[in-house]
Design an enzyme around this catalytic site. Structure first.
Site, PDB file in Angstrom:
ATOM      1  N   ILE A  24     -31.992  27.959 -46.940  1.00  0.00           N
ATOM      2  CA  ILE A  24     -30.663  28.552 -47.115  1.00  0.00           C
ATOM      3  C   ILE A  24     -30.378  29.003 -48.546  1.00  0.00           C
ATOM      4  CG2 ILE A  24     -29.622  27.364 -45.149  1.00  0.00           C
ATOM      5  CD1 ILE A  24     -28.511  25.278 -47.059  1.00  0.00           C
ATOM      6  N   GLY A  25     -31.270  28.702 -49.491  1.00  0.00           N
ATOM      7  CA  GLY A  25     -30.999  29.148 -50.853  1.00  0.00           C
ATOM      8  C   GLY A  25     -32.096  28.759 -51.824  1.00  0.00           C
ATOM      9  N   GLU A  26     -31.994  29.287 -53.034  1.00  0.00           N
ATOM     10  CA  GLU A  26     -32.963  28.972 -54.085  1.00  0.00           C
ATOM     11  C   GLU A  26     -32.300  29.094 -55.434  1.00  0.00           C
ATOM     12  OE1 GLU A  26     -37.329  30.404 -55.824  1.00  0.00           O
ATOM     13  OE2 GLU A  26     -36.561  31.221 -53.944  1.00  0.00           O
ATOM     14  N   GLY A  27     -32.600  28.151 -56.316  1.00  0.00           N
ATOM     15  CA  GLY A  27     -32.109  28.196 -57.681  1.00  0.00           C
ATOM     16  C   GLY A  27     -33.263  28.310 -58.649  1.00  0.00           C
ATOM     17  N   MET A  29     -34.694  25.954 -60.333  1.00  0.00           N
ATOM     18  CA  MET A  29     -35.617  24.821 -60.305  1.00  0.00           C
ATOM     19  C   MET A  29     -35.977  24.361 -58.903  1.00  0.00           C
ATOM     20  SD  MET A  29     -33.994  22.398 -63.302  1.00  0.00           S
ATOM     21  CE  MET A  29     -34.892  20.996 -62.652  1.00  0.00           C
ATOM     22  N   ALA A  30     -35.231  24.792 -57.893  1.00  0.00           N
ATOM     23  CA  ALA A  30     -35.411  24.195 -56.574  1.00  0.00           C
ATOM     24  C   ALA A  30     -35.089  25.168 -55.448  1.00  0.00           C
ATOM     25  CB  ALA A  30     -34.527  22.948 -56.448  1.00  0.00           C
ATOM     26  N   VAL A  32     -33.417  25.200 -51.494  1.00  0.00           N
ATOM     27  CA  VAL A  32     -32.508  24.401 -50.670  1.00  0.00           C
ATOM     28  C   VAL A  32     -32.705  24.765 -49.202  1.00  0.00           C
ATOM     29  CG1 VAL A  32     -30.119  23.739 -50.219  1.00  0.00           C
ATOM     30  CG2 VAL A  32     -30.836  24.305 -52.555  1.00  0.00           C
ATOM     31  N   LYS A  47     -32.386  19.678 -51.137  1.00  0.00           N
ATOM     32  CA  LYS A  47     -32.886  20.391 -52.310  1.00  0.00           C
ATOM     33  C   LYS A  47     -34.275  19.865 -52.643  1.00  0.00           C
ATOM     34  CE  LYS A  47     -30.235  21.686 -55.744  1.00  0.00           C
ATOM     35  NZ  LYS A  47     -29.408  21.736 -56.985  1.00  0.00           N
ATOM     36  N   ASP A 143     -21.834  22.689 -66.003  1.00  0.00           N
ATOM     37  CA  ASP A 143     -22.266  23.990 -65.473  1.00  0.00           C
ATOM     38  C   ASP A 143     -21.257  24.518 -64.446  1.00  0.00           C
ATOM     39  OD1 ASP A 143     -23.982  26.158 -65.428  1.00  0.00           O
ATOM     40  OD2 ASP A 143     -25.320  25.296 -63.920  1.00  0.00           O
TER      41      ASP A 143
END
Length: 203
Positions: A24-27, A29-30, A32, A47, A143
């Site tokens: 469902i997602g990506e940042g 560093m990780a 999700v 995550k 943040d």
């Protein structure tokens, strides 16, 4: 034991007691995933730390710092932490409350603007979360930005991503300064980190 492709774990893969449903997602560093806690049949957001960071102890510490920082709080405007750990094949994971909805960043991109009424509701919800965190554990989030503010399908506000958080009782400091330049307070950008204060979050 070979580490699987963290960025594309197939549905049905089990990671630390959590069964992957879909990505469902990506940042930075990780990645999700939406997953299910097998023991309780509870939906979670899982995550998973990207392989590029699993050999760097500072990044591992930051990853677990997020889980520990979130775990000490129980507040309607803070995403709840459930579990964190590392598997035998070197997958670092953090399971948290799954929020059905979108980020404030997604909402702004979709609508272009938000009403003053909605902006005030979001600001008040965040203020309550940060006030609770500061008075309970001396939390400074570090943040605050639209991508870390979740809006549920019932229009509730949830603060997420405690990877850069500092808690008074924690001994984790990390190396150097990590921040999001467009949303960081001027003193943080200049490297002037003030201990025992939440003024950067207020900014």
């Amino acid at each position: 034991m070979q580490t699987p492709d963290i960025e594309h774990l197939p549905a049905g893969t089990t990671v630390g007691g959590f069964r992957i449903d879909r990505r469902i997602g990506e940042g930075a560093m990780a990645v999700v995933y939406k997953a299910v806690q097998v023991s309780l049949e509870r939906p979670v957001a899982l995550k998973v730390l990207l392989p590029a960071f699993t050999e760097d102890q500072d990044y591992i510490n930051r990853f677990f710092n997020e889980a520990r920082s979130a775990a000490v709080f129980s507040h309607p405007n803070i995403v709840q932490a459930f579990d964190a750990g590392v598997t035998e094949n070197n997958i670092y994971y953090f399971a948290m409350e799954y929020v059905q909805g979108e980020t404030l960043a997604d909402l702004i991109e979709r609508q272009g603007t938000i009403t003053i009424q909605n902006a005030l509701k979001i600001a008040l919800s965040l203020a309550r979360a940060l006030d609770y965190g500061w008075h309970k554990q001396g939390l400074s989030h570090g943040d605050i930005k639209p991508a870390n503010i979740l809006i549920t399908e019932h229009n509730e506000i949830k603060l997420a991503d405690f990877g850069l958080a500092k808690v008074r009782s924690s001994d984790f400091e990390g190396d150097g300064v990590m921040l999001t330049p467009l949303y960081a307070a001027p003193e943080l950008i200049q490297g002037n980190i003030l201990p025992d204060t939440c003024t950067a979050d207020i900014y």
